[in-house]
Write a protein that holds these residues in place. Structure first.
Motif, PDB file in Angstrom:
ATOM      1  N   TYR A   1       0.822  -1.216   0.000  1.00 19.43           N
ATOM      2  CA  TYR A   1       0.000   0.000   0.000  1.00 19.43           C
ATOM      3  C   TYR A   1       0.858   1.269   0.000  1.00 19.43           C
ATOM      4  CZ  TYR A   1      -3.922  -3.070   0.711  1.00 19.43           C
ATOM      5  OH  TYR A   1      -4.870  -4.038   0.522  1.00 19.43           O
ATOM      6  N   SER A   2       2.107   1.127  -0.458  1.00 20.78           N
ATOM      7  CA  SER A   2       2.984   2.296  -0.452  1.00 20.78           C
ATOM      8  C   SER A   2       3.216   2.814  -1.863  1.00 20.78           C
ATOM      9  CB  SER A   2       4.337   1.921   0.164  1.00 20.78           C
ATOM     10  OG  SER A   2       5.262   2.972  -0.034  1.00 20.78           O
ATOM     11  N   GLU A   3       3.184   4.130  -2.019  1.00 16.38           N
ATOM     12  CA  GLU A   3       3.492   4.736  -3.322  1.00 16.38           C
ATOM     13  C   GLU A   3       4.924   4.412  -3.726  1.00 16.38           C
ATOM     14  OE1 GLU A   3       2.645   8.916  -3.277  1.00 16.38           O
ATOM     15  OE2 GLU A   3       0.479   8.622  -3.061  1.00 16.38           O
ATOM     16  N   HIS A   4       5.773   4.132  -2.739  1.00 13.24           N
ATOM     17  CA  HIS A   4       7.182   3.838  -3.037  1.00 13.24           C
ATOM     18  C   HIS A   4       7.351   2.564  -3.857  1.00 13.24           C
ATOM     19  CE1 HIS A   4       9.265   7.047  -0.892  1.00 13.24           C
ATOM     20  NE2 HIS A   4       8.299   6.965   0.010  1.00 13.24           N
ATOM     21  N   SER A   5       6.397   1.639  -3.771  1.00 11.68           N
ATOM     22  CA  SER A   5       6.551   0.388  -4.529  1.00 11.68           C
ATOM     23  C   SER A   5       6.290   0.592  -6.018  1.00 11.68           C
ATOM     24  CB  SER A   5       5.649  -0.708  -3.963  1.00 11.68           C
ATOM     25  OG  SER A   5       4.306  -0.328  -4.076  1.00 11.68           O
ATOM     26  N   THR A   6       5.742   1.754  -6.401  1.00  9.01           N
ATOM     27  CA  THR A   6       5.481   2.033  -7.821  1.00  9.01           C
ATOM     28  C   THR A   6       6.716   2.590  -8.536  1.00  9.01           C
ATOM     29  OG1 THR A   6       4.841   4.354  -7.505  1.00  9.01           O
ATOM     30  CG2 THR A   6       3.110   2.700  -7.210  1.00  9.01           C
ATOM     31  N   GLY A   7       7.702   3.051  -7.753  1.00 10.31           N
ATOM     32  CA  GLY A   7       8.883   3.687  -8.346  1.00 10.31           C
ATOM     33  C   GLY A   7       8.647   5.151  -8.692  1.00 10.31           C
ATOM     34  N   PHE A   8       7.419   5.633  -8.468  1.00 16.05           N
ATOM     35  CA  PHE A   8       7.094   7.023  -8.805  1.00 16.05           C
ATOM     36  C   PHE A   8       7.090   7.948  -7.584  1.00 16.05           C
ATOM     37  CE2 PHE A   8       4.801   5.144 -12.602  1.00 16.05           C
ATOM     38  CZ  PHE A   8       5.645   5.702 -13.549  1.00 16.05           C
ATOM     39  N   ALA A   9       7.577   7.451  -6.444  1.00 10.23           N
ATOM     40  CA  ALA A   9       7.598   8.292  -5.237  1.00 10.23           C
ATOM     41  C   ALA A   9       9.032   8.544  -4.806  1.00 10.23           C
ATOM     42  CB  ALA A   9       6.827   7.616  -4.118  1.00 10.23           C
ATOM     43  N   ILE A  10       9.248   9.728  -4.254  1.00 11.52           N
ATOM     44  CA  ILE A  10      10.594  10.086  -3.791  1.00 11.52           C
ATOM     45  C   ILE A  10      10.486  10.901  -2.502  1.00 11.52           C
ATOM     46  CG2 ILE A  10      10.672  12.152  -5.309  1.00 11.52           C
ATOM     47  CD1 ILE A  10      13.756   9.992  -4.767  1.00 11.52           C
ATOM     48  N   ASP A  11      11.297  10.535  -1.524  1.00 13.28           N
ATOM     49  CA  ASP A  11      11.375  11.327  -0.293  1.00 13.28           C
ATOM     50  C   ASP A  11      12.573  12.249  -0.440  1.00 13.28           C
ATOM     51  OD1 ASP A  11       9.219   9.997   0.831  1.00 13.28           O
ATOM     52  OD2 ASP A  11      10.473   8.461   1.759  1.00 13.28           O
ATOM     53  N   ILE A  12      12.336  13.518  -0.184  1.00 18.80           N
ATOM     54  CA  ILE A  12      13.379  14.526  -0.411  1.00 18.80           C
ATOM     55  C   ILE A  12      13.721  15.254   0.886  1.00 18.80           C
ATOM     56  CG2 ILE A  12      13.971  16.628  -1.732  1.00 18.80           C
ATOM     57  CD1 ILE A  12      12.001  15.688  -3.897  1.00 18.80           C
ATOM     58  N   GLY A  13      15.014  15.502   1.064  1.00 21.90           N
ATOM     59  CA  GLY A  13      15.464  16.277   2.224  1.00 21.90           C
ATOM     60  C   GLY A  13      16.247  17.495   1.774  1.00 21.90           C
ATOM     61  N   ASP A  14      16.643  18.309   2.757  1.00 16.95           N
ATOM     62  CA  ASP A  14      17.480  19.480   2.487  1.00 16.95           C
ATOM     63  C   ASP A  14      18.903  19.132   2.923  1.00 16.95           C
ATOM     64  OD1 ASP A  14      18.887  21.961   2.767  1.00 16.95           O
ATOM     65  OD2 ASP A  14      16.943  23.000   2.776  1.00 16.95           O
ATOM     66  N   ALA A  15      19.844  19.143   1.964  1.00 16.45           N
ATOM     67  CA  ALA A  15      21.218  18.718   2.267  1.00 16.45           C
ATOM     68  C   ALA A  15      21.877  19.581   3.330  1.00 16.45           C
ATOM     69  CB  ALA A  15      22.043  18.727   0.982  1.00 16.45           C
ATOM     70  N   THR A  16      21.353  20.775   3.535  1.00 18.90           N
ATOM     71  CA  THR A  16      21.958  21.655   4.540  1.00 18.90           C
ATOM     72  C   THR A  16      21.262  21.546   5.912  1.00 18.90           C
ATOM     73  OG1 THR A  16      20.530  23.528   3.988  1.00 18.90           O
ATOM     74  CG2 THR A  16      22.578  23.340   2.739  1.00 18.90           C
ATOM     75  N   GLN A  17      20.180  20.804   5.957  1.00 17.30           N
ATOM     76  CA  GLN A  17      19.457  20.631   7.243  1.00 17.30           C
ATOM     77  C   GLN A  17      18.987  19.184   7.392  1.00 17.30           C
ATOM     78  OE1 GLN A  17      17.060  24.517   6.610  1.00 17.30           O
ATOM     79  NE2 GLN A  17      16.837  24.054   8.789  1.00 17.30           N
ATOM     80  N   ARG A  18      19.966  18.282   7.542  1.00 13.93           N
ATOM     81  CA  ARG A  18      19.641  16.858   7.562  1.00 13.93           C
ATOM     82  C   ARG A  18      18.829  16.439   8.794  1.00 13.93           C
ATOM     83  NH1 ARG A  18      22.129  13.661   3.810  1.00 13.93           N
ATOM     84  NH2 ARG A  18      20.392  12.332   4.388  1.00 13.93           N
ATOM     85  N   GLU A  19      18.862  17.273   9.817  1.00 10.78           N
ATOM     86  CA  GLU A  19      18.083  16.938  11.018  1.00 10.78           C
ATOM     87  C   GLU A  19      16.573  16.976  10.742  1.00 10.78           C
ATOM     88  OE1 GLU A  19      19.835  19.638  10.528  1.00 10.78           O
ATOM     89  OE2 GLU A  19      18.706  21.418  11.143  1.00 10.78           O
ATOM     90  N   THR A  20      16.203  17.565   9.618  1.00 19.07           N
ATOM     91  CA  THR A  20      14.758  17.633   9.294  1.00 19.07           C
ATOM     92  C   THR A  20      14.309  16.476   8.390  1.00 19.07           C
ATOM     93  OG1 THR A  20      15.110  19.029   7.356  1.00 19.07           O
ATOM     94  CG2 THR A  20      14.756  20.173   9.456  1.00 19.07           C
ATOM     95  N   ASP A  21      15.255  15.553   8.081  1.00 17.56           N
ATOM     96  CA  ASP A  21      14.886  14.413   7.228  1.00 17.56           C
ATOM     97  C   ASP A  21      13.704  13.647   7.821  1.00 17.56           C
ATOM     98  OD1 ASP A  21      17.023  15.076   5.652  1.00 17.56           O
ATOM     99  OD2 ASP A  21      18.191  13.242   6.043  1.00 17.56           O
ATOM    100  N   PHE A  22      12.706  13.406   7.019  1.00 17.08           N
ATOM    101  CA  PHE A  22      11.499  12.665   7.425  1.00 17.08           C
ATOM    102  C   PHE A  22      10.767  13.313   8.608  1.00 17.08           C
ATOM    103  CE2 PHE A  22      14.237   9.223   5.636  1.00 17.08           C
ATOM    104  CZ  PHE A  22      13.428   8.869   4.566  1.00 17.08           C
ATOM    105  N   GLU A  23      11.004  14.585   8.821  1.00 14.10           N
ATOM    106  CA  GLU A  23      10.330  15.281   9.927  1.00 14.10           C
ATOM    107  C   GLU A  23       9.410  16.364   9.361  1.00 14.10           C
ATOM    108  OE1 GLU A  23      10.637  14.468  13.083  1.00 14.10           O
ATOM    109  OE2 GLU A  23      12.366  13.124  12.926  1.00 14.10           O
ATOM    110  N   THR A  24       8.350  16.653  10.104  1.00 12.41           N
ATOM    111  CA  THR A  24       7.425  17.700   9.667  1.00 12.41           C
ATOM    112  C   THR A  24       8.145  19.040   9.537  1.00 12.41           C
ATOM    113  OG1 THR A  24       5.795  16.526  10.983  1.00 12.41           O
ATOM    114  CG2 THR A  24       5.119  18.632  10.102  1.00 12.41           C
ATOM    115  N   GLU A  25       9.217  19.208  10.329  1.00 10.00           N
ATOM    116  CA  GLU A  25       9.999  20.464  10.306  1.00 10.00           C
ATOM    117  C   GLU A  25      10.640  20.709   8.940  1.00 10.00           C
ATOM    118  OE1 GLU A  25      10.251  18.262  12.999  1.00 10.00           O
ATOM    119  OE2 GLU A  25       8.823  19.623  13.970  1.00 10.00           O
TER     120      GLU A  25
END
Ligand SMILES: [Zn+2]
Length: 237
Positions: A157-181
């Motif tokens: 049930y994950s969009e990630h299994s379709t290959g069309f989803a990507i999780d993106i972070g900010d390389a200068t603020q890695r502490e916000t990875d996967f966070e609402t911040e």
């Protein structure tokens, strides 16, 4: 002679009346004999009509039901796993659908020109990996399935299994990875402004009634295949 004339005048109309009267009574008799048959025929036709109307209403309701029931589990829609030949590795540990690669890399390049450094955190995930994430990692947090489902999709049930989803972070603020911040980073602000140009869309916005807000999770809608996959999701947010 005169008498004959009278008789003739009398006879002719009488004969006509008798004839008409006989005809009417025969018709009436026939109607009476066949009336049960006509009644049955009429009843049968009426029943068929009612049944057809009922069937029509029922099939219409079934159609509506199919449209309303979109097979969600804990708010997540089902997604099939992409076939391996459509996957490409764009950097170590990040695989995506081949149709999305160029657009995704172009988006990162354009962001860089604006001084924004996007980092890709997670692309394609197999159903097996999703299974591990959902059942192993989340259960360590002692969460029930419904709680886990607010932040992570059940396997299949994950969009990630379709290959069309990507999780993106900010390389200068890695502490916000996967966070609402992450929504407070320059990377997120840039994405909100420019991602649509590259056919990317935020999957789980603040308006989503099923799944928690995920500012880092984007999906590609730049091909008919991708649009078909996400059609249900776009119809019922
Ligand atoms: Zn994601």
């Amino acid at each position: 002679m005169e008498q004959n004339k009278d008789i003739n005048q009398f006879d002719i109309p009488l004969a006509k009346r008798t004839y008409l009267s006989n005809s009417n009574s025969t018709l009436l008799k026939k109607l009476l004999i066949f009336s049960p048959f006509f009644f049955l025929l009429f009843s049968f036709a009426a029943l068929r009509l009612i049944r057809n109307i009922e069937l029509g209403i029922r099939s219409n309701l079934n159609f509506q039901d199919q449209r309303n029931h979109d097979h969600r589990i804990l708010g997540h829609l089902p997604y099939a796993e992409i076939s391996k030949e459509n996957l490409v590795l764009i950097e170590p540990n990040i695989e995506v659908h081949i149709d999305m690669r160029d657009s995704l890399l172009k988006m990162r390049k354009e962001a860089k020109k604006d001084g924004i450094y996007l980092v890709f955190l997670s692309g394609y995930r197999s159903i097996n990996l999703q299974n591990d994430i959902f059942y192993s990692l989340k259960s360590i947090r002692n969460q029930e399935a419904s709680e886990r489902a607010r932040v992570s999709a059940p396997p299949g049930y994950s969009e990630h299994s379709t290959g069309f989803a990507i999780d993106i972070g900010d390389a200068t603020q890695r502490e916000t990875d996967f966070e609402t911040e992450f929504e407070n980073t320059d990377a997120f602000r840039w994405l909100i402004k420019h991602a649509a140009k590259f056919h990317f869309k935020l999957s789980f916005s603040k308006n989503n009634k099923f799944i928690d807000y995920e500012p880092w999770h984007w999906r590609y809608e730049g091909s008919i295949e991708a649009l078909k996959i996400f059609e249900n999701s776009n119809r019922n947010i």
